[in-house]
Design a protein around this motif. Structure first.
Motif, PDB file in Angstrom:
ATOM      1  N   SER A  91      60.677  27.744  35.005  1.00  0.00           N
ATOM      2  CA  SER A  91      60.039  27.052  36.116  1.00  0.00           C
ATOM      3  C   SER A  91      61.082  26.779  37.189  1.00  0.00           C
ATOM      4  N   LYS A 231      55.308  32.046  40.810  1.00  0.00           N
ATOM      5  CA  LYS A 231      55.467  30.649  40.386  1.00  0.00           C
ATOM      6  C   LYS A 231      56.658  30.435  39.465  1.00  0.00           C
ATOM      7  N   TYR A 232      57.140  31.509  38.848  1.00  0.00           N
ATOM      8  CA  TYR A 232      58.208  31.379  37.866  1.00  0.00           C
ATOM      9  C   TYR A 232      59.344  32.343  38.188  1.00  0.00           C
TER      10      TYR A 232
END
Length: 239
Positions: A91, A231-232
């Motif tokens: 993350s 997103k990652y």
């Protein structure tokens, strides 16, 4: 016969190779305790320092684990280790992003010429494992894993497979992964992959080609994974 003494570097290598062969053969299985430095030194008629260097080399290659106050053990693959070591999504705060196992399927089929080359196979059949994996119910990747059917007898009977495949490979088939060689590139999502990931066709995604190497140095699994990378992060640690 020469009276020339064997150089210390060759002595440690002899001890290293002898212990490694015991591990490869299964004589010393995952989690087994190795002889102490003193015991190895006595068994192979070398100094304790030479035995220590042999164990250090095995540890550096990930074959054994040295636990302070307890001893040296043949390394094992656990679900926790596999997630943190081999699944590289992170993350934004660098915390590991752990997916669920998602939808999966297994088929047995003939390997292509390239696949046989990748897996260094002498036989013809592979098991193909397809998995679409999600985090917080959102698809993040789709992976296609290939293993030689002859080395993974009965794999289809184990479906549904666990979230972590590498511990299964080791526990059920004696195939421990110690290294993953990867090639990364950006590609447009094809229609089938886009549908599985819930994105539009031609959306840029990350393709990761992986050659998973076993303790013997031979490839165990060939895998291609398609990641949604908005997103990652795909985390790589260089040492």
């Amino acid at each position: 016969m020469s009276d020339t003494p064997t150089p210390p570097t060759l002595l440690y290598k002899q001890v290293h190779d002898a212990v490694f062969e015991r591990i490869i053969s299964g004589e010393l299985g995952p989690g087994a305790m190795l002889p102490s430095e003193m015991e190895l030194a006595a068994a192979y008629k070398v100094s304790q320092g030479t035995a220590r260097k042999a164990l250090s080399e095995l540890e550096q290659s990930g074959v054994v684990e040295r636990i302070q106050g307890r001893g040296t053990f043949v390394a094992t693959t656990t679900p926790e280790k596999e997630h943190f070591h081999f699944f590289r999504l992170r993350s934004s705060d660098r915390a590991p992003a752990i997916p669920n196992k998602g939808l999966s399927s297994i088929i047995r089929r003939k390997a292509t010429a390239d696949e046989k080359k990748h897996l260094k196979m002498d036989t013809d059949d592979v098991f193909e494992i397809n998995r679409t994996r999600a985090i917080d119910n959102e698809p993040v990747c789709h992976e296609v894993c290939l293993v030689e059917a002859a080395k993974f007898s009965g794999l289809m009977d184990r479906d549904p497979l666990p979230n972590s495949l590498y511990p299964l490979y080791q526990r059920a088939y004696g195939q421990r992964i110690i290294q993953a060689d990867e090639n990364l590139k950006a590609v447009p999502a094809t229609s089938p992959v886009a549908k599985l990931l819930g994105i539009k066709k031609n959306t840029p995604i990350l393709e990761v080609e992986r050659f998973a190497i076993g303790i013997s140095g031979a490839p165990v699994e060939y895998r291609i994974t398609y990641f949604i990378a908005d997103k990652y992060h795909y985390n790589i640690v260089l040492k």
